[in-house]
Write a protein that holds these residues in place. Structure first.
Motif, PDB file in Angstrom:
ATOM      1  N   UNK A 107       0.800  -1.235   0.000  1.00 12.30           N
ATOM      2  CA  UNK A 107       0.000   0.000   0.000  1.00 12.30           C
ATOM      3  C   UNK A 107       0.828   1.278   0.000  1.00 12.30           C
ATOM      4  N   UNK A 108       2.152   1.185   0.240  1.00  9.94           N
ATOM      5  CA  UNK A 108       2.984   2.379   0.294  1.00  9.94           C
ATOM      6  C   UNK A 108       3.637   2.616  -1.070  1.00  9.94           C
ATOM      7  N   UNK A 109       4.266   3.784  -1.211  1.00  6.98           N
ATOM      8  CA  UNK A 109       4.960   4.060  -2.470  1.00  6.98           C
ATOM      9  C   UNK A 109       6.350   3.423  -2.458  1.00  6.98           C
ATOM     10  N   UNK A 110       7.050   3.526  -3.561  1.00  9.54           N
ATOM     11  CA  UNK A 110       8.349   2.878  -3.716  1.00  9.54           C
ATOM     12  C   UNK A 110       9.369   3.389  -2.697  1.00  9.54           C
ATOM     13  N   UNK A 111       9.374   4.687  -2.450  1.00  5.86           N
ATOM     14  CA  UNK A 111      10.361   5.263  -1.529  1.00  5.86           C
ATOM     15  C   UNK A 111      10.160   4.760  -0.110  1.00  5.86           C
ATOM     16  N   UNK A 112       8.913   4.718   0.349  1.00  6.97           N
ATOM     17  CA  UNK A 112       8.631   4.262   1.712  1.00  6.97           C
ATOM     18  C   UNK A 112       9.066   2.807   1.904  1.00  6.97           C
ATOM     19  N   UNK A 113       8.768   1.977   0.910  1.00 12.22           N
ATOM     20  CA  UNK A 113       9.162   0.562   1.006  1.00 12.22           C
ATOM     21  C   UNK A 113      10.680   0.431   0.969  1.00 12.22           C
ATOM     22  N   UNK A 114      11.341   1.213   0.116  1.00 12.81           N
ATOM     23  CA  UNK A 114      12.798   1.161   0.021  1.00 12.81           C
ATOM     24  C   UNK A 114      13.450   1.566   1.336  1.00 12.81           C
ATOM     25  N   UNK A 115      12.929   2.598   1.972  1.00 14.35           N
ATOM     26  CA  UNK A 115      13.502   3.061   3.246  1.00 14.35           C
ATOM     27  C   UNK A 115      13.422   1.971   4.309  1.00 14.35           C
ATOM     28  N   UNK A 116      12.293   1.330   4.433  1.00 13.23           N
ATOM     29  CA  UNK A 116      12.142   0.276   5.449  1.00 13.23           C
ATOM     30  C   UNK A 116      13.026  -0.925   5.137  1.00 13.23           C
ATOM     31  N   UNK A 117      13.131  -1.276   3.876  1.00 13.91           N
ATOM     32  CA  UNK A 117      13.969  -2.412   3.491  1.00 13.91           C
ATOM     33  C   UNK A 117      15.437  -2.115   3.759  1.00 13.91           C
ATOM     34  N   UNK A 118      15.858  -0.893   3.479  1.00 17.03           N
ATOM     35  CA  UNK A 118      17.245  -0.503   3.744  1.00 17.03           C
ATOM     36  C   UNK A 118      17.554  -0.550   5.240  1.00 17.03           C
ATOM     37  N   UNK A 119      16.615  -0.122   6.061  1.00 21.03           N
ATOM     38  CA  UNK A 119      16.813  -0.167   7.511  1.00 21.03           C
ATOM     39  C   UNK A 119      16.963  -1.610   7.996  1.00 21.03           C
ATOM     40  N   UNK A 120      16.183  -2.506   7.439  1.00 16.30           N
ATOM     41  CA  UNK A 120      16.317  -3.922   7.800  1.00 16.30           C
ATOM     42  C   UNK A 120      17.685  -4.457   7.403  1.00 16.30           C
ATOM     43  N   UNK A 121      18.158  -4.037   6.245  1.00 16.35           N
ATOM     44  CA  UNK A 121      19.489  -4.453   5.787  1.00 16.35           C
ATOM     45  C   UNK A 121      20.581  -3.946   6.731  1.00 16.35           C
TER      46      UNK A 121
END
Length: 334
Positions: A107-121
């Motif tokens: 449900x989020x945009x590409x940037x929001x998903x990328x930010x969360x994925x990067x934090x997990x990394x």
């Protein structure tokens, strides 16, 4: 705790003859004072000290046991661990152009998903210095290389679209990140570039920037995000009659330049990844995490301190107590 000379515990075998001699002596003992009539004495209650006379044997065994423990030299060890690491320096390069508003990662945009994925990394890494570069029509360092991941998390949370998000300068972003990595003493220098578009701004071509990064010993992993074809994009529309601004979703054409991203990765001995949804993006960062492992060397030193003094003094004290009681309260009349 360890015992430096455990062979001294064999002395505890002498408890066997000690107990044997004591029992044998007790059975053969006959009182030296004789009475003509014991009926009155038998009616008298047995005192506590008569019942407790065997405590002398217990004290003797305990005292000698404590001395044996002291002879075995108990030692307490302290372990010191020396960890040497050859960490990886990683610059995360993130596209914040307007196309990252696309909603194909619902449900989020590409940037929001990328930010969360990067934090997990980031949270999976240890002993690595990690920095962040964001780019649109121009690029800038959001966070320099750091080991403070909590601070980096705060910087990532603050990433959003800006006034220069209308274009995509991939070459400039690579140059900015390479400038941060060029003086790094790390054995491995890595750049992870995430974008969903094509280079349409900046004076540095992406391939030229990649060649320069390769000369600096930098490996670039490129990630192309978004689906092919038409993707949903939120667009702000202004009502010409009321002046009210409303947001609508329109379908726009995705313009990801896959060939350029592949060439960047190939030139720098990296790898190109394609992420069409949130799950595939997470798996991409997981694969990169496995590819770039930190080498950790651990040396363990253990030093020991003597701890036999308390046992030694306790043994002497118990034997002294046994000797005093034997010649006072528990003394036998011949």
């Amino acid at each position: 705790m360890r015992f430096r000379n455990p062979e001294f515990f064999l002395f505890l075998l002498f408890w066997i003859p000690m107990i044997f001699v004591y029992v044998r002596r007790e059975r053969k003992f006959r009182p030296a004072v004789r009475f003509s009539d014991l009926s009155m004495i038998k009616k008298m209650p047995v005192s506590f000290f008569v019942r407790a006379r065997h405590i002398l044997l217990v004290l003797r065994l305990a005292g000698t046991g404590l001395l044996v423990v002291a002879l075995a030299r108990p030692q307490e060890g302290r372990t010191d661990e020396e960890v040497s690491t050859e960490g990886v320096d990683i610059m995360l390069v993130l596209d914040i152009s307007e196309s990252m508003r696309a909603l194909d990662f619902k449900p989020a945009n590409r940037l929001a998903v990328a930010k969360e994925t990067i934090k997990e990394f980031i949270h999976k890494r240890q002993h690595d210095r990690i920095g962040m570069v964001v780019f649109g029509a121009r690029s800038f360092t959001k966070c320099p290389l750091t080991l403070d991941y909590s601070v980096l998390d705060q910087f990532i949370d603050g990433i959003t679209f800006t006034s220069f998000s209308y274009q995509t300068a991939i070459g400039t972003a690579i140059a900015t990140a390479a400038n941060r990595l060029k003086d790094s003493p790390a054995k491995s220098k890595v750049m992870i570039l995430l974008t969903d578009g094509a280079n349409n701004a900046g004076e540095i071509p992406p391939v030229s920037a990649a060649r320069a990064a390769h000369e600096l010993g930098i490996k670039i992993y490129t990630i192309g995000v978004g689906k092919e074809g038409q993707v949903p994009m939120p667009v702000q529309m202004k009502n010409p009659f009321t002046g009210e601004v409303v947001e609508q979703v329109q379908m726009v054409q995705s313009d990801l330049d896959v060939s350029t991203l592949e060439e960047i990765a190939t030139l720098t001995n990296g790898k190109f990844f394609r992420a069409r949804n949130e799950e595939s993006l997470k798996s991409v960062y997981d694969m990169i995490d496995k590819l770039e492992k930190t080498e950790i060397k651990t040396k363990i030193y253990t030093s020991y301190e003597e701890r036999f003094y308390p046992w030694l003094w306790a043994g002497f004290f118990v034997l002294l107590l046994e000797l005093l009681l034997q010649n006072s309260r528990f003394r036998r009349i011949p």
